[in-house]
Write an enzyme that holds these catalytic residues in place. Structure first.
Site, PDB file in Angstrom:
ATOM      1  CG  HIS A 152      -1.866  -1.021   1.502  1.00 50.67           C
ATOM      2  ND1 HIS A 152      -1.648  -2.089   2.376  1.00 50.67           N
ATOM      3  CD2 HIS A 152      -3.049  -1.226   1.208  1.00 50.67           C
ATOM      4  CE1 HIS A 152      -2.559  -2.718   2.337  1.00 50.67           C
ATOM      5  NE2 HIS A 152      -3.530  -2.316   1.906  1.00 50.67           N
ATOM      6  CG  ASP A 187       1.803  -1.007   3.403  1.00 48.26           C
ATOM      7  OD1 ASP A 187       0.819  -0.535   4.491  1.00 48.26           O
ATOM      8  OD2 ASP A 187       1.387  -2.004   2.573  1.00 48.26           O
ATOM      9  CD  GLU A 196      -7.195 -11.801   2.022  1.00 52.40           C
ATOM     10  OE1 GLU A 196      -6.533 -10.899   1.333  1.00 52.40           O
ATOM     11  OE2 GLU A 196      -7.562 -11.567   3.110  1.00 52.40           O
ATOM     12  CG  ASP A 226      -3.521  -9.799   2.669  1.00 50.31           C
ATOM     13  OD1 ASP A 226      -2.882  -9.380   3.841  1.00 50.31           O
ATOM     14  OD2 ASP A 226      -4.550  -9.343   1.974  1.00 50.31           O
TER      15      ASP A 226
HETATM   16  C1  XLS Z   1      -7.868  -6.970   4.026  1.00 52.50           C
HETATM   17  C2  XLS Z   1      -7.308  -6.998   2.795  1.00 52.50           C
HETATM   18  C3  XLS Z   1      -6.296  -6.050   2.304  1.00 52.50           C
HETATM   19  C4  XLS Z   1      -5.977  -6.064   0.968  1.00 52.50           C
HETATM   20  C5  XLS Z   1      -5.245  -4.944   0.481  1.00 52.50           C
HETATM   21  O1  XLS Z   1      -8.791  -7.845   4.550  1.00 52.50           O
HETATM   22  O2  XLS Z   1      -7.057  -8.245   2.565  1.00 52.50           O
HETATM   23  O3  XLS Z   1      -4.982  -6.694   3.148  1.00 52.50           O
HETATM   24  O4  XLS Z   1      -5.519  -7.146   0.467  1.00 52.50           O
HETATM   25  O5  XLS Z   1      -5.836  -3.694   0.814  1.00 52.50           O
HETATM   26 NI    NI Z   2      -6.057  -9.044   0.736  1.00 54.85          NI
HETATM   27 NI    NI Z   3      -7.889  -9.748   4.099  1.00 53.75          NI
END
Ligand code: XLS
Ligand code: NI
Ligand code: NI
Length: 444
Positions: free
Chosen positions: A108, A111, A275, A346
């Site tokens: 990000h 970050d 995800e 992640d």
């Molecule tokens: C949060 C998200 C975040 C994104 C990126 O739950 O997974 O980490 O991957 O902003």
């Molecule tokens: Ni994520």
């Molecule tokens: Ni997440």
């Protein structure tokens, strides 16, 4: 004051570059399955997996949770996140990436940079950080899988970024996206991600749903327009998540994101970043989200992690379930594999995993889980029985009976007349679920 005395090559003392040693290795800091140059189904393992380390969980989080302080005591996080601390964090990040042998990272904007108080300060601190990234990347050859703007941590985004009732917040967020998209292009990033953590609501009592959806559609359309204007060739990826932090998020899951893209005419330019833990929060399996994104033609990239079966939030643990990994890699290969996407970890180590070395244990295990999943999936595909079974199950659709239904001039009445004339009497056929589960288990 942050302790910035250490420099690259010194935070993870004693850790050498992680090497492949094979399944019998007793060395916990070796890859047992991930052999990057090994060719599987005609492609190098590294090119199948395209794995990335995420900046935020590994280098920005100090182990804070809603009830407790940081537990890790990372020296660069000890004081204000000023320019020196951001530079020290970056040195540590690249030491980690290089020692792990990670081909990619994700970040990000906030970050990587010193904390900014104003939008102008954001622009200048971010520009300085991007220079730093460029230098580290040139030296280390680590690449950007994707960049993204953090439009959720600062209090200004509490009521949303694009979906905020205040248009100035929209404009602030749009500026961040412009800068981060341009930086991602400059750094050679393969994709650009938008995760709408605050794009949703906590209560409908104060929410104009129709306006907020239109604002989100507008925001995304503007991002697409800018992507074309600057010639960024990678896709924009929306990362679906049903809730957390908001009660309801508009990009709930792959199906709702697709409906949203169609409504705003963005389905050609935008794909999804799926995800694992978000899929389970939405009440789906991870495999379901991948299979659906593939069937809609919008599978972009994957944030790989896992949740905890006993609690209902985004625990972001490292993946370690062999059967889930086999089916993840199977779906990915059936989808044609990654083009611009990859597996972004992640994921974060647990709050009690306080030693720097624990970051390696987390990632090494995660990479190996993917590599082992890849080998299992390849064997399952080479065996061929699963694919044959599914093909045989739908074979009728490739014959006359199926073709007639899809014929251009087919009508409901015509299909019904023909069915009546032939007095069709379909016979139930076993779905063979247990047989198939046993078959898959042979490759786990
Ligand atoms: C949060 C998200 C975040 C994104 C990126 O739950 O997974 O980490 O991957 O902003
Ligand atoms: Ni994520
Ligand atoms: Ni997440």
């Amino acid at each position: 004051m942050p302790d910035t005395a250490y420099r690259s090559e010194t935070y993870f003392k004693g850790v050498e570059r992680i090497a492949f040693e094979g399944p019998d290795s007793e060395n916990p800091l070796a890859y047992r399955y991930y052999d990057k140059d090994r060719v599987v189904l005609g492609k190098r393992m590294e090119d199948h997996l395209r794995f990335a380390v995420c900046y935020w969980h590994s280098f920005c989080w100090d182990g804070v949770d809603v009830f407790g302080q940081g537990t890790f005591k990372r020296p660069w996080l000890a004081g204000a996140m000023n320019r020196e601390a951001a530079a020290a964090k970056m040195a540590v990040a690249f030491e980690f990436l290089e020692k792990l042998g990670a081909p990619f990272f994700c970040f990000h904007d906030v970050d990587v940079m010193a904390q900014a108080e104003t939008l102008k300060e954001h622009a200048s601190h971010f520009a300085e950080a991007v220079d730093g990234l460029e230098a580290h990347m040139a030296r280390s050859k680590v690449k950007v899988l994707w960049g993204t703007a953090n439009l959720f941590s600062h209090p200004r985004f509490a009521a949303g970024a694009a979906t905020n009732p205040d248009p100035d917040v929209f404009a602030f967020a749009a500026t961040q996206v412009r800068l981060c998209l341009e930086a991602t292009k400059r750094l050679g990033g393969a994709n650009y991600v938008l995760w709408g953590g605050r794009e949703g609501y906590d209560t409908l009592l104060n929410t104009d749903l129709k306006r907020e959806l239109d604002q989100l559609g507008r925001f995304l359309a503007l991002a697409v327009e800018h992507k074309h204007k600057i010639g960024f060739s990678g896709p924009l990826l929306i990362e679906p998540k049903p809730h957390e932090p908001t009660k309801h998020q508009y990009d709930f899951d792959t199906a709702s994101v697709y409906g949203f893209l169609l409504r705003y005419g963005l389905e050609k330019d935008v794909k999804v970043n799926i995800e694992a833990n978000h899929a389970t929060l939405a009440g789906h399996s991870f495999e379901h989200e991948i299979a659906l994104a593939d069937s809609l033609g919008i599978l972009g990239s994957i944030d790989i992690n896992r949740g905890d079966p006993q609690n209902g939030w985004d625990t972001d643990q490292f993946p370690n379930d062999p059967s889930e990994m086999v089916m993840t890699l199977y779906r990915l290969i059936k989808a044609g594999g990654f083009t611009t996407g990859g597996f972004n970890f992640d994921a974060k180590v647990r709050r009690q995993s306080i030693d720097p070395i624990d970051m390696f244990h987390g990632h090494v295990g995660g990479v190996d889980a993917l590599a082992r999943g890849l080998l299992g999936a390849a064997a399952l595909i080479e065996n061929g029985k699963l694919d044959e079974f599914v093909a045989a199950r739908y074979a009728g659709w490739d014959k006359d009976a199926g073709k007639k239904i899809f014929a251009k001039d087919a009508t409901l009445a015509g299909i019904a007349d023909a069915a009546l004339k032939a007095n069709v009497a379909p016979k139930p056929v076993s779905g063979r679920q247990e047989y198939l589960e046993n078959l898959v288990n042979r490759f786990v």
